[in-house]
Design a protein around this motif. Structure first.
Motif, mmCIF file in Angstrom:
data_model
loop_
_atom_site.group_PDB
_atom_site.id
_atom_site.type_symbol
_atom_site.label_atom_id
_atom_site.label_comp_id
_atom_site.label_asym_id
_atom_site.label_seq_id
_atom_site.Cartn_x
_atom_site.Cartn_y
_atom_site.Cartn_z
ATOM 1 N N SER A 1 -42.961 78.971 -12.554
ATOM 2 C CA SER A 1 -44.108 78.974 -13.472
ATOM 3 C C SER A 1 -43.602 78.791 -14.899
ATOM 4 C CB SER A 1 -44.874 80.295 -13.336
ATOM 5 O OG SER A 1 -45.945 80.330 -14.256
ATOM 6 N N LEU A 2 -43.890 77.630 -15.490
ATOM 7 C CA LEU A 2 -43.415 77.308 -16.838
ATOM 8 C C LEU A 2 -44.549 76.698 -17.642
ATOM 9 C CD1 LEU A 2 -40.016 75.578 -15.924
ATOM 10 C CD2 LEU A 2 -40.285 77.910 -16.787
ATOM 11 N N LEU B 1 -33.334 78.248 -18.534
ATOM 12 C CA LEU B 1 -34.004 77.262 -17.672
ATOM 13 C C LEU B 1 -33.049 76.755 -16.589
ATOM 14 C CD1 LEU B 1 -35.975 75.227 -20.374
ATOM 15 C CD2 LEU B 1 -36.953 76.718 -18.624
ATOM 16 N N LEU B 2 -31.778 76.600 -16.955
ATOM 17 C CA LEU B 2 -30.791 76.150 -15.965
ATOM 18 C C LEU B 2 -30.662 77.169 -14.838
ATOM 19 C CD1 LEU B 2 -28.600 74.189 -15.016
ATOM 20 C CD2 LEU B 2 -26.981 75.398 -16.506
ATOM 21 N N LYS B 3 -30.715 78.449 -15.161
ATOM 22 C CA LYS B 3 -30.628 79.480 -14.124
ATOM 23 C C LYS B 3 -31.806 79.370 -13.146
ATOM 24 C CE LYS B 3 -27.851 82.065 -13.958
ATOM 25 N NZ LYS B 3 -26.501 81.940 -13.318
ATOM 26 N N LYS B 4 -32.982 79.005 -13.665
ATOM 27 C CA LYS B 4 -34.135 78.805 -12.784
ATOM 28 C C LYS B 4 -33.946 77.576 -11.895
ATOM 29 C CE LYS B 4 -37.566 81.111 -15.709
ATOM 30 N NZ LYS B 4 -37.846 82.186 -14.720
ATOM 31 N N ILE B 5 -33.387 76.525 -12.470
ATOM 32 C CA ILE B 5 -33.119 75.310 -11.689
ATOM 33 C C ILE B 5 -32.105 75.608 -10.588
ATOM 34 C CG2 ILE B 5 -32.087 72.992 -11.806
ATOM 35 C CD1 ILE B 5 -33.314 72.762 -14.621
ATOM 36 N N GLN B 6 -31.130 76.463 -10.888
ATOM 37 C CA GLN B 6 -30.098 76.802 -9.902
ATOM 38 C C GLN B 6 -30.659 77.626 -8.742
ATOM 39 O OE1 GLN B 6 -27.088 78.661 -12.333
ATOM 40 N NE2 GLN B 6 -26.129 76.717 -12.871
ATOM 41 N N GLU B 7 -31.899 78.103 -8.879
ATOM 42 C CA GLU B 7 -32.556 78.820 -7.774
ATOM 43 C C GLU B 7 -33.213 77.863 -6.781
ATOM 44 O OE1 GLU B 7 -35.337 81.432 -9.569
ATOM 45 O OE2 GLU B 7 -33.822 82.659 -10.599
ATOM 46 N N LEU B 8 -33.266 76.563 -7.145
ATOM 47 C CA LEU B 8 -33.895 75.573 -6.272
ATOM 48 C C LEU B 8 -32.962 75.190 -5.131
ATOM 49 C CD1 LEU B 8 -35.400 73.228 -9.025
ATOM 50 C CD2 LEU B 8 -36.517 75.161 -7.885
ATOM 51 N N ARG C 1 -41.366 73.170 -19.222
ATOM 52 C CA ARG C 1 -41.289 72.246 -18.087
ATOM 53 C C ARG C 1 -40.649 70.922 -18.518
ATOM 54 N NH1 ARG C 1 -43.309 72.476 -13.358
ATOM 55 N NH2 ARG C 1 -44.641 74.234 -13.943
ATOM 56 N N THR C 2 -41.004 70.456 -19.714
ATOM 57 C CA THR C 2 -40.392 69.226 -20.239
ATOM 58 C C THR C 2 -38.885 69.395 -20.384
ATOM 59 O OG1 THR C 2 -42.418 68.678 -21.438
ATOM 60 C CG2 THR C 2 -40.397 67.572 -22.138
ATOM 61 N N LEU C 3 -38.465 70.554 -20.897
ATOM 62 C CA LEU C 3 -37.037 70.826 -21.057
ATOM 63 C C LEU C 3 -36.342 70.918 -19.700
ATOM 64 C CD1 LEU C 3 -37.124 73.545 -23.870
ATOM 65 C CD2 LEU C 3 -36.541 71.131 -24.114
#
Length: 483
Positions: free
Chosen positions: A123-124, A172-179, A129-131
């Motif tokens: 949820s962003l 944000l990178l930490k959230k991406i790493q959860e994917l 979300r753009t970043l």
């Protein structure tokens, strides 16, 4: 002081036809198809397909040209063209001319897969979300983010007009790493493996030790200093082995599963030669199924014939047209001739290799492979060594026991204690077998490999063993060690 003088020099110069032949010799079958298509597009006098027209270049009395003011005589050109029709065509189909396309389905790309997950799982707000999508766009195909966050901050400021900082991007990178897949967005191998091991069940002792090894003893792990790890973690050898098994089951390239299926077609190998073994009789054929039949355009031949007949009303534009038509016809004939010479040179060279390595090609037993260098085949064929090198480069042969590059049949030789000449390829195979069957807890050093070869009758220095091992992409004994 300036001085003028006359000198005579003897120079060798390649003709355009020779240059064209040299270039055609270098390309494999797959690229030759593209080369032929390009030539057909550029030269309207060259056509594809089998056109059984009668020879239109016969000498006729009506074609005589006496205008001494012309740049060339039509008579000279027509007289040189008493060539049978079959010589103006290149029949390049083989018995393997059936070509089937295998369709494949292509799903979402790796980056699209990540963006879809981002919109569903995280949820962003619009700006974040753009970043996040910008960070995803910087992730490599293998799943790594190899650009530092500071550079991305600068890019966003200059190209997107968005001001941010490294701390926000890191969150944000930490959230991406959860994917999925696990390990995506890592900035190096250690982080990639840690991201994956952190999703494992930490109730297992082996997972806990694996996490400690990756986090605190990664350098020792990469250099296989296992005794140091055992001592520092105060664990048993069995516990270390279980932890290493957990690590070795991780994926060092999490994005690799999403590679483009069409990319595999780019590296497809199409053999240039096909070798069949019919009850001990070897039959070699040139695989040219991707090259169409070629012939000189009948339209352009008729055009030149018409220009030659109409002498009185010829204008300057007509003469320019004649010159253009002649150039295109010559170019078409040269290209067809070059294709034919290429095929003849390839077959001549491959037949010489086949004769030289006849016993090997009977069953593919590499122990029967003789030492062979480019000079040996050059002497057999009467061709230059550079020509043999061009033929052997990027060419493949299909046999009953596999598809092989021609250059793999060339190797230096050495003598055994019995005076027998053997190929260095045979020695490399012995090295490979020894290393494959070695004890992984006590791998063979180069010194021990040298002694094994000496016991088998191969006098070889340790540095040569190391060179052959490196050519086989086999690491040193310490890096081959397993618990």
């Amino acid at each position: 002081m300036l001085k003028q003088s006359l000198q005579q020099k003897l120079l060798q110069k390649l003709s355009p036809q020779q240059i064209q032949l040299i270039k055609l010799l270098e390309v494999p079958t797959l690229q030759l198809e593209q080369r032929v298509k390009k030539e057909i597009e550029e030269n309207p006098a060259l056509e594809e397909g089998n056109d059984n027209y009668e020879d239109e270049y016969q000498q006729e009395d009506d074609y005589q040209e006496d205008d001494s003011g012309d740049e060339f005589s039509m008579d000279d050109y027509i007289e040189d063209d008493e060539i049978p029709n079959y010589k103006l065509q290149a029949s390049n189909y083989s018995k393997d001319d059936e070509h089937t396309e295998i369709p494949y389905s292509e799903g979402a790309s790796f980056h699209e897969f990540l963006r879809n997950q981002l919109s569903l799982k995280v949820s962003l707000d619009e700006e974040k979300r753009t970043l996040a999508e910008y960070i995803i766009g910087n992730i490599d195909d293998d799943g790594y983010l190899r650009r530092n966050l500071k550079s991305i901050v600068d890019d966003l400021a200059f190209s997107q007009g968005i001001r941010t900082n490294e701390t926000d991007l890191f969150m944000l990178l930490k959230k991406i790493q959860e994917l999925d897949p696990p390990g995506v967005g890592a900035r190096d191998l250690q982080e990639c493996l840690l991201l994956q091991i952190e999703r494992k069940d930490f109730d297992k002792e082996s997972v806990k030790y694996a996490e400690k090894i990756l986090r605190h003893h990664f350098v020792e792990f990469t250099k296989k200093h296992y005794e140091k790890i055992i001592k520092r973690l105060n664990i048993s050898r069995d516990q270390l082995k279980e932890a290493l098994d957990e690590i070795l089951h991780l994926n060092p390239k999490p994005g690799g599963a999403f590679s483009d299926p069409s990319a595999a077609n780019v590296h497809a190998i199409i053999p240039d030669f096909i070798l069949d073994n019919n009850n001990g009789k070897l039959e070699l054929s040139l695989n040219s199924r991707n090259v169409p039949e070629l012939h000189v355009s009948q339209t352009y031949a008729d055009m030149l014939k018409a220009f030659a007949k109409d002498k009185k009303s010829r204008t300057k534009q007509d003469k320019e047209a004649i010159t253009f038509v002649k150039q295109k016809l010559d170019s078409a004939r040269w290209f067809i001739d070059a294709i034919q010479q290429r095929q003849a040179t390839l077959l001549l060279t491959m037949n010489a290799i086949l004769e030289y390595q006849y016993e090997y090609f009977q069953d593919g037993d590499e122990r029967k492979l003789k030492p062979m260098i480019l000079k040996d085949i050059a002497e057999e064929t009467g061709l230059d060594i550079s020509t043999i090198s061009r033929v052997a480069n990027s060419k493949y042969i299909q046999t009953d026991f596999g598809i092989f590059p021609l250059k793999s049949f060339f190797s230096e030789g050495m003598q055994t204690e019995d005076g027998e000449e053997v190929s260095t390829r045979e020695i490399k195979n012995i090295l490979k077998d020894c290393i494959t069957n070695e004890s992984k807890s006590k791998p063979l050093t180069d010194e021990k490999l040298t002694n094994i070869l000496k016991d088998k009758g191969y006098k070889i220095a340790r540095r040569t063993v190391a060179k052959y091992r490196e050519q086989l992409d086999i690491p040193v004994a310490r890096l081959r060690k397993e618990v």
